[in-house]
Scaffold this motif. Sequence first.
Motif, PDB file in Angstrom:
ATOM      1  N   ASP A   2     -29.731  84.622  24.131  1.00 54.99           N
ATOM      2  CA  ASP A   2     -30.481  83.855  23.137  1.00 54.99           C
ATOM      3  C   ASP A   2     -30.765  84.663  21.883  1.00 54.99           C
ATOM      4  O   ASP A   2     -30.782  84.114  20.788  1.00 54.99           O
ATOM      5  CB  ASP A   2     -31.787  83.332  23.730  1.00 54.99           C
ATOM      6  N   ARG A   6     -29.655  83.471  18.286  1.00 55.93           N
ATOM      7  CA  ARG A   6     -30.686  83.317  17.245  1.00 55.93           C
ATOM      8  C   ARG A   6     -30.279  84.077  15.988  1.00 55.93           C
ATOM      9  O   ARG A   6     -30.399  83.558  14.873  1.00 55.93           O
ATOM     10  CB  ARG A   6     -32.026  83.834  17.786  1.00 55.93           C
ATOM     11  N   GLU A  10     -29.399  82.441  12.303  1.00 63.93           N
ATOM     12  CA  GLU A  10     -30.055  82.827  11.061  1.00 63.93           C
ATOM     13  C   GLU A  10     -29.052  83.290  10.004  1.00 63.93           C
ATOM     14  O   GLU A  10     -29.158  82.923   8.833  1.00 63.93           O
ATOM     15  CB  GLU A  10     -31.086  83.915  11.329  1.00 63.93           C
ATOM     16  N   LEU A  56     -28.814  76.992  21.564  1.00 65.64           N
ATOM     17  CA  LEU A  56     -30.247  77.237  21.710  1.00 65.64           C
ATOM     18  C   LEU A  56     -31.022  75.968  22.049  1.00 65.64           C
ATOM     19  O   LEU A  56     -32.236  76.012  22.205  1.00 65.64           O
ATOM     20  CB  LEU A  56     -30.804  77.859  20.424  1.00 65.64           C
TER      21      LEU A  56
END
Length: 66
Positions: A2, A6, A10, A56
Amino acid sequence: MDALARMQLEVAAYIEEISIELGAMARAAQLSSLAYFVDMTRLEAAINRRTCQLQLGETSDADKTT
């Protein structure tokens, strides 16, 4: 996993955002080939962003269909 997804989300979102601005600049300067490649970068970043969101379990309002 994760944490990596992540970070990828981004980075892809940031690249997508700045590519919009760079594409506008290139089009304003009539640099059509450069604008095209920047737009392809934006599209690839958007695809990657959506893929990471799915990994996610996230979706944005823009990606939802009614």
